[in-house]
Write a protein that holds these residues in place. Structure first.
Motif, short mmCIF file in Angstrom:
data_model
loop_
_atom_site.label_atom_id
_atom_site.label_comp_id
_atom_site.label_asym_id
_atom_site.label_seq_id
_atom_site.Cartn_x
_atom_site.Cartn_y
_atom_site.Cartn_z
N GLN A 61 0.85 -1.17 0.00
CA GLN A 61 0.00 0.00 0.00
C GLN A 61 0.89 1.23 0.00
O GLN A 61 1.81 1.35 0.80
CB GLN A 61 -0.90 -0.02 1.25
N SER A 62 0.64 2.14 -0.94
CA SER A 62 1.40 3.39 -0.92
C SER A 62 0.50 4.52 -0.40
O SER A 62 -0.72 4.46 -0.52
CB SER A 62 1.93 3.71 -2.32
N PHE A 63 1.14 5.51 0.16
CA PHE A 63 0.41 6.60 0.81
C PHE A 63 0.82 7.94 0.22
O PHE A 63 1.16 8.86 0.95
CB PHE A 63 0.66 6.58 2.32
N THR A 64 0.87 8.03 -1.10
CA THR A 64 1.21 9.32 -1.70
C THR A 64 0.08 9.74 -2.64
O THR A 64 -0.68 8.91 -3.12
CB THR A 64 2.50 9.23 -2.52
N ASP A 65 0.02 11.04 -2.90
CA ASP A 65 -0.96 11.53 -3.86
C ASP A 65 -0.43 11.39 -5.28
O ASP A 65 -1.19 11.18 -6.22
CB ASP A 65 -1.28 13.01 -3.57
N ALA A 66 0.88 11.51 -5.40
CA ALA A 66 1.47 11.42 -6.73
C ALA A 66 1.30 10.01 -7.29
O ALA A 66 1.09 9.04 -6.56
CB ALA A 66 2.95 11.78 -6.66
N ASP A 67 1.41 9.91 -8.59
CA ASP A 67 1.15 8.64 -9.26
C ASP A 67 2.47 7.87 -9.42
O ASP A 67 2.93 7.65 -10.53
CB ASP A 67 0.50 8.93 -10.61
N ASP A 68 3.06 7.49 -8.30
CA ASP A 68 4.35 6.81 -8.41
C ASP A 68 4.33 5.46 -7.70
O ASP A 68 5.33 5.00 -7.18
CB ASP A 68 5.48 7.69 -7.85
#
Lengths: 155, 143
Positions: free
Chosen positions: B18-25
């Motif tokens: 699970q990633s927790f960034t807004d950017a699409d990376d």
């Protein structure tokens, strides 16, 4: 229930089913009880964990005697195994104790704890499998309430 | 700030990521997690390098990249937890604490009788708990 109703005529099927239930329980419990521990270095470490901490969590006591041949076989002996120490069989359900029935009851008396022990074998097997040790576990209920479990680690 | 957490099974199969960034990376973070698995293997198989932390579940800083720091944790059952963070000065105790809580959440998740061992964790409760832990990690390191 599994041994008397669902698989009344297929004891070996019931046994493997009960074993599988125990396996799942052991698998999940071993994850929980090893949380705060450093990783095990060898098989003996893991078996010792089963004998001490794991057994204490389950039965509030440790395994009484551990024997090994140093070639992958371990014998864990519990002198008073709680799950079968208070087990008694109801004689009334066999009706009148004629010679035949007494024999059948005798057979049943041997089989009943065996069925329950499949569960504890499954628990040990599941816990060891989760710790990365493939093994086969069998129980020897010949001297109830003492009970020994034989763990054979697969090479 | 934690940007990504992952749970990896004993055969290096992903159980939860699970990633927790807004950017699409997300893909880039997955790549970083993937690379870290080799470092975990190396640490475990050459225990000399890890020195005093021999056989400890917490593996410490696995490797730093230009933007991220990657931490690892290996349980007794050979399940790996990976943490990717952007913070530059992270306290070791914070990370340890994070992993302990993360591990507890994981144990509760797999104790669900409907969870199949070795399969991906789909529990919503687990996801919620993880995001709470991730959020509180930011709090404790700033405060």
């Amino acid at each position: 229930m599994y041994c008397n109703r669902l698989y009344a005529n297929k004891p070996e099927l019931a046994a493997s089913r009960i074993d599988a239930i125990g396996y799942q329980v052991g698998h999940q419990l071993s994850e929980r009880y090893t949380m705060e521990r450093p990783r095990f270095t060898d098989h003996l470490d893991a078996i010792k964990f089963i004998c001490k901490d794991f057994w204490s969590e389950l039965f509030k006591k440790q395994i009484d005697n551990l024997k090994t041949n140093h070639r992958g076989t371990f014998v864990l002996q519990d002198n008073r195994f709680r799950w079968v120490s208070r087990m008694s069989l109801d004689p009334s359900e066999n009706g009148d104790l004629s010679q035949e029935n007494a024999e059948a009851a005798e057979n049943k008396a041997v089989q009943e704890p065996n069925m329950h022990l499949h569960f504890s074998c499954g628990v040990i097997k599941g816990a060891l499998h989760n710790l990365g040790i493939a093994c086969a576990v069998s129980a020897d209920p010949s001297q109830l309430p003492a009970c020994s479990f034989v763990v054979r680690i697969k090479p | 700030m934690i940007v990504c957490v992952a749970v990896v099974g004993h055969q290096n199969n992903p159980l939860y990521i699970q990633s927790f960034t807004d950017a699409d990376d997300a893909l880039k973070l997955h790549h970083i997690v993937h690379c870290s698995l080799d470092v975990v293997d190396e640490r475990v198989n050459n225990p000399k390098k890890s020195g005093p932390t021999l056989n400890e579940t917490f593996l410490g800083l696995l490797y730093p990249t230009e933007n991220y720091k990657v931490y690892g944790y290996l349980t007794n059952t050979k399940v790996k937890f990976i943490l990717v963070t952007t913070d530059l000065d992270v306290k070791d105790a914070d990370v340890r604490n994070f992993f302990r809580r993360f591990h507890a959440a994981y144990v509760d998740a797999i104790s669900n009788p409907f969870h199949e061992p070795g399969k991906k964790i789909t529990s919503k409760t687990f996801a919620e708990r993880v995001s709470t832990i991730v959020k509180s990690f930011g709090m404790s390191s700033t405060g």
